[in-house]
Write an enzyme that holds these catalytic residues in place. Structure first.
Site, PDB file in Angstrom:
ATOM      1  N   ASP A  71      49.789  37.193  38.104  1.00 25.27           N
ATOM      2  CA  ASP A  71      50.744  37.213  37.014  1.00 25.27           C
ATOM      3  C   ASP A  71      51.255  38.632  36.906  1.00 25.27           C
ATOM      4  OD1 ASP A  71      51.874  35.275  35.228  1.00 25.27           O
ATOM      5  OD2 ASP A  71      51.107  36.468  33.568  1.00 25.27           O
ATOM      6  N   ARG A 181      52.607  44.606  43.286  1.00 28.63           N
ATOM      7  CA  ARG A 181      52.008  43.442  43.953  1.00 28.63           C
ATOM      8  C   ARG A 181      51.166  43.905  45.138  1.00 28.63           C
ATOM      9  NH1 ARG A 181      56.175  40.824  43.441  1.00 28.63           N
ATOM     10  NH2 ARG A 181      55.352  39.671  41.660  1.00 28.63           N
TER      11      ARG A 181
HETATM   12  P1  ITT Z   1      54.427  31.875  39.043  1.00 33.02           P
HETATM   13  O1  ITT Z   1      53.891  31.841  37.652  1.00 33.02           O
HETATM   14  O2  ITT Z   1      54.624  30.515  39.651  1.00 33.02           O
HETATM   15  O3  ITT Z   1      53.620  32.774  39.936  1.00 33.02           O
HETATM   16  P2  ITT Z   1      56.658  33.269  37.819  1.00 33.02           P
HETATM   17  O4  ITT Z   1      57.987  33.741  38.306  1.00 33.02           O
HETATM   18  O5  ITT Z   1      56.613  32.445  36.563  1.00 33.02           O
HETATM   19  O6  ITT Z   1      55.909  32.528  39.019  1.00 33.02           O
HETATM   20  P3  ITT Z   1      55.274  35.494  36.528  1.00 33.02           P
HETATM   21  O7  ITT Z   1      55.057  34.743  35.267  1.00 33.02           O
HETATM   22  O8  ITT Z   1      54.171  36.323  37.064  1.00 33.02           O
HETATM   23  O9  ITT Z   1      55.706  34.490  37.689  1.00 33.02           O
HETATM   24  O10 ITT Z   1      56.558  36.421  36.514  1.00 33.02           O
HETATM   25  C1  ITT Z   1      57.090  36.976  35.421  1.00 33.02           C
HETATM   26  C2  ITT Z   1      58.482  37.455  35.671  1.00 33.02           C
HETATM   27  O11 ITT Z   1      58.392  38.849  35.958  1.00 33.02           O
HETATM   28  C3  ITT Z   1      59.259  36.856  36.827  1.00 33.02           C
HETATM   29  O12 ITT Z   1      59.914  35.676  36.483  1.00 33.02           O
HETATM   30  C4  ITT Z   1      60.250  37.982  37.123  1.00 33.02           C
HETATM   31  O13 ITT Z   1      61.314  37.949  36.212  1.00 33.02           O
HETATM   32  C5  ITT Z   1      59.415  39.215  36.843  1.00 33.02           C
HETATM   33  N1  ITT Z   1      58.801  39.765  38.048  1.00 33.02           N
HETATM   34  C6  ITT Z   1      57.589  39.461  38.585  1.00 33.02           C
HETATM   35  N2  ITT Z   1      57.375  40.174  39.698  1.00 33.02           N
HETATM   36  C7  ITT Z   1      58.470  40.950  39.875  1.00 33.02           C
HETATM   37  C8  ITT Z   1      58.868  41.889  40.844  1.00 33.02           C
HETATM   38  O14 ITT Z   1      58.103  42.194  41.889  1.00 33.02           O
HETATM   39  N3  ITT Z   1      60.055  42.494  40.696  1.00 33.02           N
HETATM   40  C9  ITT Z   1      60.848  42.207  39.664  1.00 33.02           C
HETATM   41  N4  ITT Z   1      60.574  41.321  38.708  1.00 33.02           N
HETATM   42  C10 ITT Z   1      59.390  40.687  38.810  1.00 33.02           C
END
Ligand code: ITT
Length: 201
Positions: A71, A181
């Site tokens: 997350d 990440r």
């Molecule tokens: P999963 O829960 O299926 O893994 P998700 O997109 O819902 O997918 P998250 O809740 O972890 O995953 O992500 C939160 C948000 O944060 C995601 O929708 C992006 O807008 C942002 N985000 C996550 N990683 C990022 C990255 O490497 N660069 C830019 N924005 C990112």
């Protein structure tokens, strides 16, 4: 025989980045939502840690296989750490990246302090309930306007510390070299290597 591990995310950008970072571990065969169906897990936790545990343990239980989830949140200092755990639905609609970025820019209009960080919490869960958790952080600044077409989410607005470009202006390999990440997943690598060797059986 290779050990199967399910990537517990339905975000294709994350799948690509995770496989680019950890895909080379000998003895691990990665299964993704593209080749293996698994249920959606509701992210009802109040923290990145809780949500990563929910996703990894939920998918490990449902599939009977080890599962790796993460997350990620963007934590903006001038907003008291928001959007944080709500990063995906900051502007109301799940994964509307453009609306999220517009909301962030409008909240930071006239704000001099643009310090922010990405934080990733990764969790490996085994079907028997054991879990391991790691964290990765990338410090940076929020840009005045979006720049670049690479990456996803808030990447067009995030300038890593020591850089002039946003993450979206970098090649995928450059982002993966320095990202939140990458840091969380590299910390998980030794545990995955143990799993591959059978030391966690
Ligand atoms: P999963 O829960 O299926 O893994 P998700 O997109 O819902 O997918 P998250 O809740 O972890 O995953 O992500 C939160 C948000 O944060 C995601 O929708 C992006 O807008 C942002 N985000 C996550 N990683 C990022 C990255 O490497 N660069 C830019 N924005 C990112």
């Amino acid at each position: 025989m290779a050990r199967k591990v399910v990537l517990a995310t339905k975000n294709p950008h994350k799948v690509d980045e995770i496989l680019a970072i950890l895909g080379d571990i000998p003895g691990i065969e990665w299964l993704t939502f593209r080749d293996f169906p698994f249920p959606d897990v509701e992210e009802v936790g109040d923290t990145l840690e809780e949500n990563a545990i929910l996703k990894a343990t939920g998918v490990a239980r449902a599939t009977g296989l080890p599962a790796l989830a993460e997350d990620t949140g963007l934590e903006v200092e001038a907003l008291g750490g928001a959007p944080g755990v709500l990063s995906s639905r900051f502007a109301g609609v799940e994964k509307d990246y453009r609306a999220n970025n517009e909301k962030l820019l409008s909240l930071l209009r006239d704000e001099a302090n643009r310090t922010a960080r990405f934080r990733t919490v990764a969790v490996l869960a085994l079907p028997d309930g054991r879990t391991w958790m790691t964290e990765g952080v990338l410090q940076g600044q929020i840009a005045e306007a979006p720049r670049g077409a690479g990456g996803f989410g808030y990447d067009p607005l995030f300038i890593p510390a020591g850089e002039t470009r946003t993450l979206a202006e970098m090649a995928p390999e450059e982002k993966n070299e320095i990202s939140h990440r990458r840091r969380a997943l590299e910390a998980m690598r030794p545990i995955l290597e143990e799993l591959a060797r059978g030391s966690l059986d």
